[in-house]
Design an enzyme around this catalytic site. Structure first.
Site, PDB file in Angstrom:
ATOM      1  CD  GLU A  36      -0.021   3.342   4.353  1.00 34.09           C
ATOM      2  OE1 GLU A  36       1.468   2.873   4.484  1.00 34.09           O
ATOM      3  OE2 GLU A  36       0.540   4.574   4.254  1.00 34.09           O
ATOM      4  CG  ASP A  59       2.012   3.292   1.031  1.00 30.56           C
ATOM      5  OD1 ASP A  59       2.752   1.667   0.533  1.00 30.56           O
ATOM      6  OD2 ASP A  59       1.897   4.331   0.638  1.00 30.56           O
ATOM      7  CG  ASP A  76       5.571   6.592   2.268  1.00 25.91           C
ATOM      8  OD1 ASP A  76       5.086   6.572   3.813  1.00 25.91           O
ATOM      9  OD2 ASP A  76       4.478   7.579   1.704  1.00 25.91           O
ATOM     10  CG  ASP A  80       1.766   9.587   4.973  1.00 22.05           C
ATOM     11  OD1 ASP A  80       2.252  10.477   6.424  1.00 22.05           O
ATOM     12  OD2 ASP A  80       0.639   9.975   5.203  1.00 22.05           O
TER      13      ASP A  80
END
Ligand code: 0RA
Length: 634
Positions: free
Chosen positions: A425, A498, A500, A502
């Site tokens: 990403e 990641d 998180d 997103d």
């Protein structure tokens, strides 16, 4: 059993059961958790056989506090009279002689092959203790077996009973199985499926184990018709559920189907209640009748004009949810996992029984027919558009060696078996990954931001998207009609995002793309998720990289690490190349999650719920699963 009454037939018996103990895999597949559950399936299958023969209405499965399992049914009860060949009670014969279970049965379609149907004697052989209780002739009989199937006593009358039935309680042998703890969800899913496939049966499940207490009951009046409603629960469906059942000299056939607005096909086939994921003759018959009937009806009713092409098999599959269940006297299971039905005669039986009934359904329900034809015709137009798009946009590239995308940092190895593709990403993390990787075997493909929401976008749109195009070219497999998994350039495709929200969204999007357009890659076990650390902890010269909160708490407590020595990684980009290699990419130390489509139905429902156009079910899902939100995208 004592040595005094050890006669010739006993020896044969014990040899039979000790063969099971020596090579359990030959009888139940494996000795892992799946094999353990086979013990339950075996006993339940026997009770279901009684139900299919019309003698049993209720089955209860209990996971007992003491680790044993009881399966109680109200069938005829295993006979207890002396069997002329073995000179033992029929009960003891069934429980101590391999394959004896099916030989007495006069229950029409007796399961006699496949993974199950090996007989309850196998369960006995692999248990430290088994208690058989039979209700027959107003009596309650009981016999106990120990240490892998040795009768601890003769059969005894221990009470009275006003109905018939069989109850088998067994304790799986811990020296045979890797683990002897049953999984309630696994049992529940299986029982639910069996309940759907056996119209009118009531199956109860009780978990009495401490900390697991639960009770469920399954009863589906409509059988596989209810199953279709369950499968399509979260989808926008087109018209009502079609259902037919009929018997021919070759067997009993049941088909239910309903189209949905989705692009995915969900067809589940069964033979004698055994799931046949590899398909076989029943599936072939179903598919050919479906295509034939839809085309002939469409021509006759003006849905297809003279100049139009016929619907292809793919056109009529899109958005189709179907269950095909056949019951036959001598099922032949073939294929790699013995889960493909080989009986050729069942193909024509399904073709004509289902074909006739479906034609009648279309004639009698023009509204439903209309919805189905609109869907097929949309699929047909999309297929033709996708073909044209592919021809112009990517065919040259993928099939005739178009240069690899500039953003891809390829590995030097050309051997797919050792090559790994990291889908990363963002460009900055992509930079670290390119620096930190092992150039020999690891390739990096950075993807920018949110790729796209595939749910509402078709193949022709997907191949116009640059990020996806890069991915497809890097994979080397092509997409759609020309997809060929054997051309894949990497045997490990690793999604690295990641830790998180997103990141998890992008991961879900990528999983959706793979699930929808490259399912074979998942089936082959080529798709993985990397697990970058969430925290770096340090104390003096020592460092720990930890994957989750629990681990962090544990180590901080043990090592007395204070907040100033805890670094939280917000993204992969915060790690330098060396750290990324050490924590996430180094084959020696990393931990990947392998993605499986073990339960295609569940995966499909989660994707549909989270990404589909229907908002209400998505809300409901997130609310009821909010606490497990970490697992949303698996
Ligand atoms: C052999 C013969 C018959 C029934 C069964 C076995 C039988 C086995 C199991 C295992 C669990 N539940 C079961 N229920 C029945 C036929 C009995 C008859 O003809 O009366």
């Amino acid at each position: 059993m004592t040595s005094q009454n050890y006669d010739a037939s006993n020896i044969q018996v014990l040899e039979g059961l000790s063969a099971v103990r020596k090579r359990p895999g030959m009888y139940i597949g494996t000795t892992d958790i799946a094999g353990l559950h086979h013990l339950i399936w075996e006993v339940v299958d026997n009770a279901i056989d009684e139900a299919m023969a019309g003698f049993c209405k209720n089955i209860e499965v209990v996971l007992n506090k003491d680790g044993s399992v009881s399966v109680d049914d109200d069938g005829r009860g295993i006979p207890v009279d002396v069997h002329e060949k073995t000179k033992k009670s029929a009960l003891e014969t069934v429980l101590t002689i391999l394959h004896a279970g099916g030989k007495f049965g006069d229950g029409g379609y007796k399961v006699s092959g496949g993974l199950h149907g090996v007989g309850v004697s196998v369960v006995n052989a692999l248990s430290t203790k088994l208690i058989a209780e039979v209700k027959r002739d107003n009596k309650l009989y009981r016999q106990e077996y120990v240490n892998g199937g040795n009768p601890a006593s003769d059969i005894q009358v221990v009470g009275e009973s006003d109905h018939n039935g069989t109850k088998i309680t067994f304790f799986p042998d811990p020296t045979i199985f890797e683990k002897i703890e049953f999984n309630a969800n696994t049992v529940l899913n299986r029982l639910r499926q069996q309940a759907y496939l056996t119209k009118g049966i009531t199956i109860k499940f009780v978990d009495e184990r401490e900390g697991h207490e639960a009770k469920y009951m399954f009863y589906f009046e409509g059988g596989i018709k209810s199953y279709i409603q369950h499968l399509n629960n979260n989808k926008v469906y087109l018209g009502k559920v079609f259902y037919c059942e009929n018997e021919s000299s070759d067997g009993f056939i049941e088909v239910a189907l309903q189209y949905t607005e989705t692009f995915l096909e969900n067809v589940f086939t069964y033979a004698n209640n055994i799931f046949t994921p590899e398909g076989g003759m029943h599936l072939t018959g179903f598919r050919s009748a479906l295509t034939r009937v839809l085309n002939s009806y469409a021509r006759n009713n003006g849905f297809l004009k003279e100049k139009d092409q016929n619907f292809s098999a793919e056109d009529v599959r899109e958005g189709l949810t179907a269950v095909v269940s056949v019951k036959l006297a001598n099922p032949q299971f073939e294929g790699q996992t013995k889960s493909k039905l080989g009986n050729a005669e069942i193909r024509t039986a399904v073709e004509s029984i289902f074909g006739d009934a479906f034609e009648t359904f279309l004639n009698e329900n023009p509204k439903d027919a209309n919805l189905i034809f609109s869907k097929c015709s949309l699929a047909q137009r999309a297929r033709l558009a996708a073909r044209a798009a592919r021809d112009t946009v990517i065919r040259k590239g993928i099939l005739e060696g178009m240069t690899l995308p500039g953003k891809l940092a390829d590995c030097s190895s050309k051997e797919p078996a050792e090559s790994e593709l990291f889908i990363v990403e963002g460009d900055s993390a992509g930079g670290s990954a390119k620096q930190g990787r092992s150039r020999e075997i690891q390739a990096i493909l950075p993807l920018r931001g949110k790729i796209l929401n595939t749910e509402n976008i078709r193949l022709d749109k997907i191949v116009e998207n640059n990020e996806i195009k890069n991915l497809v070219i890097a994979l080397g497999t092509g997409i759609g009609e020309t997809f060929d998994v054997s051309r894949i350039r990497y045997h490990k495709i690793v999604i690295m995002t990641d830790a998180d929200v997103d990141g998890s969204h992008i991961r879900t999007l990528l999983l959706t793309i793979f699930y929808r357009h490259f399912p074979q890659i998942i089936e082959k076990g080529y798709l993985y998720i990397a697990q970058p650390p969430l925290y770096k902890l340090s104390k003096g010269k020592k460092t720990w990289y930890v994957l989750n909160e629990e681990e962090r708490e544990e180590i901080c407590k043990k090592e007395e690490i204070g907040t100033q020595n805890i670094q939280r990684y917000k993204g992969l980009g915060e790690m330098n190349a060396e750290q990324l290699w050490e924590t996430t990419m180094d084959p020696e130390t990393r931990s990947f999650i392998k993605i499986t489509v073990e339960d295609a139905e569940l995966a499909d429902q989660i994707f549909t719920t989270l990404m589909g156009s229907e908002v209400a079910p998505r809300k409901k899902f997130i609310q009821t699963h909010a606490k497990q939100v970490k697992n949303l995208d698996l």
